[in-house]
Design a protein around this motif. Structure first.
Motif, PDB file in Angstrom:
ATOM      1  N   LEU A  72       8.276  -8.407  10.971  1.00  0.00           N
ATOM      2  CA  LEU A  72       8.696  -7.599  12.125  1.00  0.00           C
ATOM      3  C   LEU A  72       9.105  -6.198  11.677  1.00  0.00           C
ATOM      4  O   LEU A  72       8.921  -5.215  12.388  1.00  0.00           O
ATOM      5  N   ALA A  73       9.660  -6.103  10.469  1.00  0.00           N
ATOM      6  CA  ALA A  73      10.174  -4.823   9.988  1.00  0.00           C
ATOM      7  C   ALA A  73       9.109  -3.983   9.311  1.00  0.00           C
ATOM      8  O   ALA A  73       9.382  -2.888   8.843  1.00  0.00           O
ATOM      9  N   GLY A  74       7.893  -4.522   9.224  1.00  0.00           N
ATOM     10  CA  GLY A  74       6.831  -3.752   8.591  1.00  0.00           C
ATOM     11  C   GLY A  74       6.945  -3.705   7.077  1.00  0.00           C
ATOM     12  O   GLY A  74       6.372  -2.841   6.426  1.00  0.00           O
ATOM     13  N   LEU A  75       7.676  -4.658   6.502  1.00  0.00           N
ATOM     14  CA  LEU A  75       7.747  -4.721   5.038  1.00  0.00           C
ATOM     15  C   LEU A  75       6.637  -5.605   4.495  1.00  0.00           C
ATOM     16  O   LEU A  75       6.314  -5.561   3.324  1.00  0.00           O
ATOM     17  N   ASP A  76       6.083  -6.426   5.352  1.00  0.00           N
ATOM     18  CA  ASP A  76       5.060  -7.378   4.921  1.00  0.00           C
ATOM     19  C   ASP A  76       4.029  -7.458   6.042  1.00  0.00           C
ATOM     20  O   ASP A  76       4.326  -7.093   7.177  1.00  0.00           O
ATOM     21  N   ARG A  77       2.834  -7.920   5.704  1.00  0.00           N
ATOM     22  CA  ARG A  77       1.795  -8.013   6.726  1.00  0.00           C
ATOM     23  C   ARG A  77       1.516  -9.474   7.040  1.00  0.00           C
ATOM     24  O   ARG A  77       1.475 -10.309   6.147  1.00  0.00           O
ATOM     25  N   ILE A  88       4.391   0.923  19.212  1.00  0.00           N
ATOM     26  CA  ILE A  88       3.365   1.176  18.190  1.00  0.00           C
ATOM     27  C   ILE A  88       2.972  -0.142  17.530  1.00  0.00           C
ATOM     28  O   ILE A  88       3.839  -0.898  17.083  1.00  0.00           O
ATOM     29  N   GLU A  89       1.678  -0.380  17.489  1.00  0.00           N
ATOM     30  CA  GLU A  89       1.254  -1.633  16.868  1.00  0.00           C
ATOM     31  C   GLU A  89       1.266  -1.459  15.352  1.00  0.00           C
ATOM     32  O   GLU A  89       0.376  -0.841  14.775  1.00  0.00           O
ATOM     33  N   ILE A  90       2.275  -1.984  14.707  1.00  0.00           N
ATOM     34  CA  ILE A  90       2.445  -1.691  13.272  1.00  0.00           C
ATOM     35  C   ILE A  90       1.474  -2.482  12.425  1.00  0.00           C
ATOM     36  O   ILE A  90       1.166  -2.106  11.302  1.00  0.00           O
ATOM     37  N   THR A  91       0.967  -3.579  12.926  1.00  0.00           N
ATOM     38  CA  THR A  91       0.026  -4.381  12.131  1.00  0.00           C
ATOM     39  C   THR A  91      -1.286  -3.629  11.941  1.00  0.00           C
ATOM     40  O   THR A  91      -2.082  -3.987  11.096  1.00  0.00           O
ATOM     41  N   ALA A  92      -1.497  -2.576  12.745  1.00  0.00           N
ATOM     42  CA  ALA A  92      -2.736  -1.811  12.587  1.00  0.00           C
ATOM     43  C   ALA A  92      -2.513  -0.561  11.724  1.00  0.00           C
ATOM     44  O   ALA A  92      -3.450   0.169  11.451  1.00  0.00           O
ATOM     45  N   LEU A  93      -1.274  -0.328  11.311  1.00  0.00           N
ATOM     46  CA  LEU A  93      -0.971   0.928  10.605  1.00  0.00           C
ATOM     47  C   LEU A  93      -1.334   0.868   9.126  1.00  0.00           C
ATOM     48  O   LEU A  93      -1.254  -0.172   8.480  1.00  0.00           O
ATOM     49  N   LYS A  94      -1.703   2.029   8.614  1.00  0.00           N
ATOM     50  CA  LYS A  94      -1.942   2.155   7.169  1.00  0.00           C
ATOM     51  C   LYS A  94      -0.604   2.264   6.453  1.00  0.00           C
ATOM     52  O   LYS A  94       0.417   2.597   7.065  1.00  0.00           O
ATOM     53  N   GLU A  95      -0.654   2.053   5.140  1.00  0.00           N
ATOM     54  CA  GLU A  95       0.545   2.063   4.303  1.00  0.00           C
ATOM     55  C   GLU A  95       1.478   3.256   4.561  1.00  0.00           C
ATOM     56  O   GLU A  95       2.669   3.107   4.786  1.00  0.00           O
ATOM     57  N   ARG A  96       0.884   4.449   4.586  1.00  0.00           N
ATOM     58  CA  ARG A  96       1.722   5.635   4.699  1.00  0.00           C
ATOM     59  C   ARG A  96       2.363   5.743   6.090  1.00  0.00           C
ATOM     60  O   ARG A  96       3.552   6.032   6.228  1.00  0.00           O
ATOM     61  N   ALA A  97       1.553   5.443   7.113  1.00  0.00           N
ATOM     62  CA  ALA A  97       2.061   5.508   8.479  1.00  0.00           C
ATOM     63  C   ALA A  97       3.171   4.474   8.669  1.00  0.00           C
ATOM     64  O   ALA A  97       4.168   4.714   9.355  1.00  0.00           O
ATOM     65  N   LEU A  98       2.988   3.338   8.010  1.00  0.00           N
ATOM     66  CA  LEU A  98       3.985   2.277   8.096  1.00  0.00           C
ATOM     67  C   LEU A  98       5.297   2.740   7.465  1.00  0.00           C
ATOM     68  O   LEU A  98       6.396   2.509   8.007  1.00  0.00           O
TER      69      LEU A  98
ATOM     70  N   ILE B 842       5.355  -1.050  -7.063  1.00  0.00           N
ATOM     71  CA  ILE B 842       6.326  -2.140  -6.948  1.00  0.00           C
ATOM     72  C   ILE B 842       6.308  -2.696  -5.534  1.00  0.00           C
ATOM     73  O   ILE B 842       6.353  -1.963  -4.556  1.00  0.00           O
ATOM     74  N   ASP B 843       6.211  -4.012  -5.460  1.00  0.00           N
ATOM     75  CA  ASP B 843       6.157  -4.687  -4.166  1.00  0.00           C
ATOM     76  C   ASP B 843       7.560  -4.714  -3.569  1.00  0.00           C
ATOM     77  O   ASP B 843       8.509  -5.182  -4.203  1.00  0.00           O
ATOM     78  N   ILE B 844       7.678  -4.184  -2.365  1.00  0.00           N
ATOM     79  CA  ILE B 844       9.002  -4.030  -1.770  1.00  0.00           C
ATOM     80  C   ILE B 844       9.742  -5.363  -1.677  1.00  0.00           C
ATOM     81  O   ILE B 844      10.891  -5.487  -2.072  1.00  0.00           O
ATOM     82  N   LEU B 845       9.035  -6.374  -1.170  1.00  0.00           N
ATOM     83  CA  LEU B 845       9.701  -7.660  -0.957  1.00  0.00           C
ATOM     84  C   LEU B 845      10.133  -8.276  -2.271  1.00  0.00           C
ATOM     85  O   LEU B 845      11.257  -8.741  -2.425  1.00  0.00           O
ATOM     86  N   ALA B 846       9.232  -8.251  -3.255  1.00  0.00           N
ATOM     87  CA  ALA B 846       9.560  -8.804  -4.559  1.00  0.00           C
ATOM     88  C   ALA B 846      10.755  -8.051  -5.135  1.00  0.00           C
ATOM     89  O   ALA B 846      11.649  -8.639  -5.740  1.00  0.00           O
ATOM     90  N   ALA B 847      10.784  -6.747  -4.917  1.00  0.00           N
ATOM     91  CA  ALA B 847      11.845  -5.925  -5.479  1.00  0.00           C
ATOM     92  C   ALA B 847      13.188  -6.264  -4.855  1.00  0.00           C
ATOM     93  O   ALA B 847      14.203  -6.338  -5.532  1.00  0.00           O
TER      94      ALA B 847
END
Ligand SMILES: Nc1ncnc2c1ncn2[C@@H]1O[C@H](COP(=O)(O)OP(=O)(O)OP(=O)(O)O)[C@@H](O)[C@H]1O
Ligand SMILES: [Mg+2]
Lengths: 261, 851
Positions: A72-77, A88-98, B842-847
């Motif tokens: 939910l927080a956009g730390l993981d996909r 904003i649909e975050i699951t569609a965002l690129k790394e930088r936009a996220l 570095i992987d955020i979650l792992a970190a």
């Protein structure tokens, strides 16, 4: 059991009040690994996080609480499904936009306080703004530091602060950007009950006074009791979605979830 | 515990590899130096031994000392030949005449890459290693045989005509033979020309004389016995040696001569690399010991003794040292091979004999590599033993301060004092050059250590100053980088120290060279009152006849020459220079920088036994005006001289100046050719006069004509070329310090994993993170750069002004220092590439969940 969970049917199903949903997750699934050893940490979760509410997430160990929060927080996909934050649909965002979205709209509080040791308390609070290249409005910063009760500790380094004080710095740091939603993963896990109490009070106040939206993962029935809503997970699915509950009731639900495995 | 050491190395592969490199490169340089010089030694020895084959006894003129390594300076009267033949036991006898020159093709001398061109008269087959591939031994005047390499390189065949420069000018000769010498096409890169005995005598001013006589014994007579008999039969002014002895003496001379110099020049660079490596190992172990604090505490609480903890850390260092040294030896051999083929590629194959890995090389390399690993990990290992078992239970426990840590300021002050004392003692104290250089080297090393110890006190202020513009440009990234750099000052200081060492030496060399240039080249500019300078290629003297040719060239008003020969001052060690000039002509073209109240009037008195002394020689030999002393030429001839004046000239006239007639009667014929001719034009148009001089020197193809400014440029260029070589050698140390920075950054990032996860979670982009790491790296490297520059300038200042060595002035090349600082920043950027990428990945979650 039925009397307790009666309260839980009050929560409207996802999608009913899309206007007030800050975070919306649909069909969320997360699978770790492949083949025989694959673990399904989330299996089709639908949930809306409502604006200005404190939502607690509970469940037995390994039920997928942290996984859900991270997604939910956009730390993981997720492996499947979508998440929308503030439209904003975050699951569609690129790394930088996220990253930019996290910067603008999301705040975090970790179980371990994760402050930068070489910065003072005030500087740690300001850090997210500094990273975004913004300056804090002096007024807001002062009232925030005041609210978390650190006005006499602003120039101290983390090493010179107690655990409770450090967590309060972390809370101020999460609030400073006025995020659309604030996620906290077991924020009282490393604190004794008294300091834990203070921190919970602080979270509660920020919801009630500023209308901050908070999602808090916790194992502690006492902590969950301050929530407006409690979502119970088990084996990667939402099993109960309840309004605010008393500590003992929460305790009972947890017990029943843990025994029925 | 041994297992633990292995595990630790294995689980930190990158750290292990980087620290290994730190040792490896230094060891490789030392090994390479030994291997290269040993193989040259061996190569020359083989040549001398081979040329001694078939000869039993060699007779030469007695020489007091040798001026060059390929021949005696005196000659023998031809009448000796009959005396030798009359000695019982003498079989065959062969007189030999030799000299050196240059082969000229189409009016241009053949470039030899510094190797000599030797001219030998023919000898009977049994005395020589020459095998004719085509043609035959020269039998008539004007005929020569040449070695196969020259023939091959220049596509020469029988019947071709080539030029040969001799002491009688350029000779046109015809090739009648091409030969191999002991089965190889060249003799260690040297060019060999064989002539008839008569030609050699004429061309090398030895009519009625020989350079040496080779003798073969009759069967049953030993070389030793024969040598003794011949010695008894000949006058005492000749040297009689068995061929074996003579070969051994020649080998020794070469190996004590330029090969030793080469070794002395190269080894310190290996030493610098090793020192840089030592700092890196110290730092790597300090950081890991700090990171493994909990682990050590846990081991201690499980009952491990301090000794066991100590041994587990030292064991890791030992393993590291052994593996790195072995790899370093391998790499050193590789370097030697590379240099061999490089020399081959440019056509200057120095004598080699295949790779020589002496046991001395292996022992030195192993003990340096292992020693450095152990010594520099000792302090961190001792710290590890101080970890109390209770630290296993404490959150965020820190290493207890050691005694060294507590008194580090005083210890550093003591080390610095010792360093300065050693440096100064080495400069002004007694002892041979090697001993004194070692003392100075030790002093410098101690100063480096002292500065590295106190550097932690300047890390924060320096980081603040350097980080300020970064924080200004890059905001929070710059600010965080600055704070990270100042977070653990000892660590940053030790990392920077590694770069400091390499850069300090670079700066020292640069400042020294600047002084060298400004005083040497400057002196020429000031003193030379003539428009042209004529020198010969390959440092071979110009034939004396060239002076007259220049003097009578159209447009030239007058010319004068400088003739130089080695000489010894009786009762003093070292070799001085005897310099011959024509006082009247020379004074027209040269402004002496007189000292002690001297004036040009002294030139009027420069005759007979009167000499002038250059300042440095005056200091070195303690001979001021008024002093009388005895000088000895390489022939052994001695004469008394009186010093009548003193002047300063660090460039050309560095020794004792005497009038040409005095010089000519004191020194042998073979040393009468000038090394340099200066010429004055009647007026103006220098291009025309230059062309006219070049025309007049047609018969002397090795002569090179330059205008005064071209000559200064040429000197500057030679210095720059030498500098470039030194910088290339020092680059290795700088590369090692890059590994050190990489290592520190990687270890620091590993420590800060969780923090980095948090930063990413709250919105730090990968790019910002990379920038934070890069800036931290640059701050560290610039700290190293600043310290290095300050120390380097300081060393140069001590060596130049304080002690006025060789009259070199102290001049700071500010432009270059700026370049070095930029170089330091570049080092930082390069070092950050890998760590920054690691941090960003570095992987955020792992970190966040990282413990
Ligand atoms: N990186 C991973 N790789 C493989 N499996 C994982 C990973 N992270 C989590 N899991 C698995 O996913 C499931 C859900 O984990 P999660 O951390 O979300 O549980 P949780 O509810 O937060 O538990 P706890 O209360 O113990 O923190 C677990 O079975 C866990 O083993
Ligand atoms: Mg969890």
């Amino acid at each position: 059991m039925t009397e307790i969970t009666a309260n839980c049917t009050l929560t409207p199903p996802p999608g009913t009040d899309a206007e007030n949903a800050v975070v919306m997750a649909r069909e969320l699934s997360k699978r770790y690994g492949e083949g025989d050893t694959a673990v399904d940490a989330l299996r089709g979760v639908d949930v809306d996080i409502m604006r200005g509410k404190l939502t607690a997430v509970m469940g037995p160990s390994g039920s997928g609480k942290s996984t859900m929060m991270h997604i939910l927080a956009g730390l993981d996909r997720p492996t499947g499904g979508t998440v929308t934050v503030d439209g904003i649909e975050i699951t569609a965002l690129k790394e930088r936009a996220l990253t930019m979205l996290r910067r603008e709209k999301i705040g975090f509080i970790f179980q371990t306080f994760n402050l930068l040791p070489m910065l003072s308390a005030a500087e740690n609070v300001e850090l997210p703004l500094a990273i975004a290249g913004r300056r804090a409005e002096g007024e807001w910063l002062r009232s925030l530091i005041d609210d978390v009760g650190l006005s006499d500790r602003t120039t101290h380094r983390p090493a010179e602060l107690s655990g409770g004080q450090q967590q309060r710095v972390a809370i101020a740091r999460a609030l400073v950007t006025k995020p659309a939603v604030l996620f906290a993963d077991e924020p009282t896990g490393n604190l004794d009950s008294k300091t834990g109490e203070e921190v919970l009070g602080l979270l509660r106040r920020s919801v009630s006074d500023y209308g901050q939206t908070i999602v808090m993962v916790t194992h502690d029935a006492h902590a969950a009791a301050i929530a407006d809503r409690i979502v119970f997970l088990k084996d990667g699915e939402i099993v109960f979605d309840c309004g605010s509950m008393a500590r003992d009731d929460i305790y009972d639900v947890i017990k029943s979830l843990e025994s029925s495995r | 515990m041994t297992r633990l050491a292995w595990r630790s190395m294995w689980s930190h592969k990158l750290r292990t590899i980087l620290t290994m490199f730190a040792i490896l490169l230094g060891v490789a340089m030392i090994t390479g130096t030994f291997v290269i010089t040993d193989q040259m030694d061996q190569g020359f020895k083989t040549i001398f031994d081979k040329s001694a084959q078939g000869t039993d006894v060699v007779i030469t003129a007695k020489s007091a000392f040798t001026a060059n390594y390929y021949g005696p300076s005196g000659t023998l009267p031809a009448s000796l030949l009959d005396l030798v033949k009359a000695v019982p036991g003498v079989g065959e006898v062969a007189p030999v005449v030799y000299g050196s020159g240059a082969v000229v093709i189409n009016g241009k001398p053949v470039a030899t890459g510094g190797a000599p061109t030797l001219v030998y008269s023919v000898t009977p087959q049994r005395f020589s290693q020459i095998q004719y591939i085509s043609g035959a031994m020269p039998a008539q005047s004007g005929a020569v045989a040449i070695n196969a390499k020259l023939a091959g390189d220049k596509h020469l065949k029988l019947g071709d005509t080539i030029g040969l420069t001799t002491e009688q000018g350029l000779q046109n000769v015809t090739i009648v033979g091409v030969f191999n010498w002991a089965d190889s096409a060249s003799v260690g890169g040297a060019t060999i020309v064989q002539t008839t005995l008569g030609d050699a005598q004429r061309w090398y001013n030895q009519v009625g004389r020989y350079t040496s006589i080779s003798v073969a014994a009759t069967p049953g007579v030993s070389a030793d016995a024969l040598a003794a008999r011949i010695k008894a039969a000949l006058p005492t002014d000749v040297t009689v040696k068995t061929a074996q002895q003579s070969a051994a003496d020649s080998s020794k001379q070469v190996s004590q001569g330029f090969i030793k110099v080469l070794k002395l020049v190269l080894l310190p660079f290996g030493g610098v690399a090793v020192l840089v490596g030592a700092f890196i190992i110290f730092n790597a172990f300090s950081i890991t010991v700090a990171q493994r604090l909990r682990e050590f505490a846990m081991l201690r609480s499980l009952g491990a003794s301090r000794r066991q903890v100590l041994l587990s850390v030292l064991g890791e260092a030992l393993a590291l040292g052994v593996v790195a040294s072995l790899l370093g030896i391998g790499a050193g051999i590789g370097i030697a091979k590379g240099i061999n083929s490089l020399f081959k590629a440019v056509g200057a194959d120095i004598p080699t004999s295949g790779i020589v890995l002496a046991s001395r090389t292996t022992i030195v390399a192993l003990s340096v590599g292992i020693g450095v690993a152990l010594v520099s990990s000792l302090a961190p290992a001792l710290r590890a033993t101080r970890v109390p078992p209770v630290a296993a239970l404490q959150e965020g426990a820190a290493l207890p301060a050691t005694i060294i840590g507590r008194y580090s300021r005083w210890i550093a002050a003591g080390v610095a004092a010792l360093g300065i004392a050693s440096l100064v003692y080495g400069m002004i104290g007694p002892g041979t050059t090697t001993v004194r250089l070692s003392e100075m080297g030790l002093g410098v090393v101690l100063l480096f250590v002292a500065v590295a110890m106190v550097a932690k006190y300047v890390v924060r202020p320096l980081a603040r100053a350097i980080g300020w513009p970064m924080a200004w440009v890059a905001g929070t990234s710059g600010r965080l980088a600055r704070d990270n750099a100042g977070r653990n000052p000892s660590r940053t200081a030790a990392t920077a120290a590694a770069l400091m060492v390499g850069l300090a030496v670079v700066v020292f060399v640069a400042v020294f060279a600047q002084g060298f240039k400004s005083s040497f080249v400057g002196a020429i500019d000031r003193s030379l009152n003539a428009q042209f300078v004529i020198t010969a290629q390959n440092q071979v003297p110009i034939p004396a006849a060239a002076l007259a040719a220049v003097r009578f060239a159209p447009g030239v008003s007058d010319a004068s020459s400088i003739t130089v020969a080695p000489a010894k001052i009786s009762g003093r060690s070292g070799t001085a220079s005897a310099i011959g000039i024509d006082p009247t002509a020379f004074a027209q073209m040269w402004r002496f920088h007189w000292l002690k109240g001297g004036s040009d009037a002294l030139l009027g008195r420069l005759a007979g036994t009167n000499v002038l002394v250059e300042e440095q020689a005056a200091i070195k030999y303690g001979l001021s005006p008024g002093a009388t002393f005895t000088m000895m030429a390489s022939t052994g001839q001695t004469a008394k001289f009186t010093v009548i004046g003193e002047y300063r000239d660090p460039t050309l006239l560095t020794g004792f100046v005497m009038a040409q007639p005095t010089y000519d009667s004191f020194l042998p014929m073979s040393q009468h050719d000038p090394t340099l001719i200066i010429a004055k034009a009647i007026q103006g148009d220098t291009a025309q006069v230059k062309a006219s001089i070049i025309g007049a020197l047609k018969a002397f193809p090795t002569a090179e004509v330059r205008t005064k400014s071209e000559y200064s440029d040429y000197l500057k260029k030679s210095i720059n070329q030498f500098l470039l070589m030194l910088y290339a050698l020092l680059a290795v140390s700088v590369v090692i310090s890059i590994f050190g920075i990489v290592n520190t950054l990687v270890l620091s990032i590993y420590e800060r994993t969780r923090e980095i996860g948090m930063l990413r979670a709250i919105g730090t982009t990968r790019r910002q993170l990379r920038r934070i790491v890069r800036y931290e790296s640059v701050i560290t490297s610039i700290i190293g750069g600043v310290l290095g520059i300050v120390l380097g300038v300081f060393f140069a200042w001590i060596v130049t002004t304080r002690l006025g060595a060789q009259g070199i002035t102290f001049a700071v090349p500010f432009g270059q220092l700026v370049i070095f600082l930029v170089l330091a920043a570049v080092v930082g950027v390069l070092a950050a590439v890998v760590p920054a990428r690691r941090a960003a990945r570095i992987d955020i979650l792992a970190a966040i969940h990282y413990e």
